[in-house]
Design a protein around this motif. Sequence first.
Motif, mmCIF file in Angstrom:
data_model
loop_
_atom_site.group_PDB
_atom_site.id
_atom_site.type_symbol
_atom_site.label_atom_id
_atom_site.label_comp_id
_atom_site.label_asym_id
_atom_site.label_seq_id
_atom_site.Cartn_x
_atom_site.Cartn_y
_atom_site.Cartn_z
ATOM 1 N N THR A 110 21.923 1.029 -8.392
ATOM 2 C CA THR A 110 20.490 0.984 -8.643
ATOM 3 C C THR A 110 19.829 2.149 -7.927
ATOM 4 O O THR A 110 20.163 2.438 -6.783
ATOM 5 N N PRO A 111 18.916 2.840 -8.599
ATOM 6 C CA PRO A 111 18.255 3.948 -7.918
ATOM 7 C C PRO A 111 17.596 3.489 -6.623
ATOM 8 O O PRO A 111 17.027 2.425 -6.544
ATOM 9 N N GLU A 112 17.699 4.347 -5.604
ATOM 10 C CA GLU A 112 17.113 4.017 -4.309
ATOM 11 C C GLU A 112 15.591 4.008 -4.414
ATOM 12 O O GLU A 112 14.991 4.861 -5.061
ATOM 13 N N ILE A 113 14.973 3.011 -3.797
ATOM 14 C CA ILE A 113 13.523 2.917 -3.765
ATOM 15 C C ILE A 113 13.021 3.774 -2.605
ATOM 16 O O ILE A 113 13.369 3.548 -1.443
ATOM 17 N N ILE A 114 12.216 4.784 -2.933
ATOM 18 C CA ILE A 114 11.671 5.663 -1.900
ATOM 19 C C ILE A 114 10.472 4.977 -1.245
ATOM 20 O O ILE A 114 9.566 4.497 -1.926
ATOM 21 N N LYS A 115 10.470 4.941 0.083
ATOM 22 C CA LYS A 115 9.385 4.270 0.811
ATOM 23 C C LYS A 115 8.601 5.277 1.660
ATOM 24 O O LYS A 115 9.117 6.332 2.032
ATOM 25 N N ASN A 116 7.368 4.910 1.958
ATOM 26 C CA ASN A 116 6.503 5.804 2.726
ATOM 27 C C ASN A 116 6.526 5.444 4.208
ATOM 28 O O ASN A 116 7.355 4.645 4.664
ATOM 29 N N LYS A 117 5.606 6.007 4.974
ATOM 30 C CA LYS A 117 5.603 5.795 6.421
ATOM 31 C C LYS A 117 5.299 4.355 6.805
ATOM 32 O O LYS A 117 5.587 3.940 7.940
ATOM 33 N N HIS A 118 4.723 3.570 5.886
ATOM 34 C CA HIS A 118 4.465 2.152 6.140
ATOM 35 C C HIS A 118 5.642 1.280 5.712
ATOM 36 O O HIS A 118 5.528 0.056 5.703
ATOM 37 N N ASN A 119 6.749 1.942 5.347
ATOM 38 C CA ASN A 119 7.945 1.243 4.850
ATOM 39 C C ASN A 119 7.650 0.433 3.593
ATOM 40 O O ASN A 119 8.206 -0.642 3.380
ATOM 41 N N LEU A 120 6.778 0.978 2.769
ATOM 42 C CA LEU A 120 6.421 0.358 1.497
ATOM 43 C C LEU A 120 6.800 1.301 0.347
ATOM 44 O O LEU A 120 6.710 2.522 0.496
ATOM 45 N N PRO A 121 7.188 0.750 -0.796
ATOM 46 C CA PRO A 121 7.411 1.607 -1.964
ATOM 47 C C PRO A 121 6.079 2.173 -2.450
ATOM 48 O O PRO A 121 5.011 1.626 -2.145
ATOM 49 N N VAL A 122 6.166 3.251 -3.195
ATOM 50 C CA VAL A 122 4.954 3.857 -3.767
ATOM 51 C C VAL A 122 5.088 3.790 -5.291
ATOM 52 O O VAL A 122 5.696 4.662 -5.905
ATOM 53 N N PRO A 123 4.544 2.735 -5.905
ATOM 54 C CA PRO A 123 4.689 2.592 -7.362
ATOM 55 C C PRO A 123 4.004 3.734 -8.112
ATOM 56 O O PRO A 123 2.988 4.272 -7.672
ATOM 57 N N LYS A 124 4.577 4.062 -9.257
ATOM 58 C CA LYS A 124 3.919 5.039 -10.121
ATOM 59 C C LYS A 124 2.623 4.451 -10.680
ATOM 60 O O LYS A 124 1.630 5.159 -10.831
#
Length: 379
Positions: A110-124
């Motif tokens: 499964t493609p890795e979910i990229i997360k931001n500095k808040h450890n949250l994903p950034v949905p399109k």
Amino acid sequence: MIKSTKIGLLLIISIFSFFSCDKNDYNNKIVEIVNTPVEKNNIVSEPKTIQSQTPINIIPKATISPKKEILVPEPKIIEPKKEIVNPINEVVNNANLPVSSNDVSTVQTTPEIIKNKHNLPVPKHIVIVVLENHAFEQIIDDSAAPYINQIVKDSALFTESYGLTHPSQPNYLMLFSGATQGIKDDKFPQNIPFSTPNLAASLLEANHTFVGYSEDLPSIGFKGEKSGEYASKHSPWVYWQGVGKNRLPDNISKPFTDFPKDFNNLPDVSFVIPNMDNDMHNGIFNGIIKDGDKWLKNNLDSYVQWVKNNDSLLIITFDEDNYFHRNNIATLFIGNMVKNGKYSDKITHYNILRTIEDMFELPYAGESVNAQNIASCWK
């Protein structure tokens, strides 16, 4: 001595006969010598008859040339040229590689979910659907809402999600701006447009996009209180339409008929507000729930399926309960970045707002500054 002489004679004859006579003569001489009587100590031994079923063939040893060793050069291993690859593109590209059913060592990942500095994903794309006036237990595991209960299995379901007050309008305002803006009822506000911080203004300031899609809205940017089954109390962004700080352009408020069929064209964040016949507001008993559930299936199931593979998110929630269940409401998150299951985190509209703000690294509006983002349900 006689025996030694006989053996020597036998060898000489063997050699001579081999080279001077044919094989049959040679065999006959061997038999003749063996059958000749031998005297030893005046005792004459009787000849022994050798019955040979197969002629004795003595074949000279062939001269064998040494076997020539064929040298095969070792194959050269040519390593592929290494390329510098953008890790994000590599994740996306690898997700589309075919997997051979015959190669048991090949694993589809499964493609890795990229997360931001808040450890949250950034949905399109994030789409938030707000329904009306029903408690958690009136929706979940209830036969009146078959579609919602069907998609629960593909969602993060928050069992301790709560509205913040009654009636409807203050809850919408708190979800959108982190405050009631002094509104305590469903009446049309008199002191608009507001100029306080809100989700849409923060998104636009950060070069993101926002649209509120309202069913039965008669035109883009309509600022009136009602039209058909549209009511402004369920579409809070219209109260910030105007010019000035934190205010919004008219084109952020659109009829639901403008909701894109190609979901790639959606804004970064959008709200979808069914009209009051379809948001479970108007109607009688379970018929209200059935109508809203059917509307969701007919109008948003394609998006529900799409988010599962397109790094996007659907949030389905309610503004409030029916006044009889501690304001406990159903909230679902659906998307390929979500770990499906039931979550007992206690959340409110403020937590949802804070989560979206942290996903896009926005400033906090109103009381969202004191709320926690929702961190438990992400892959």
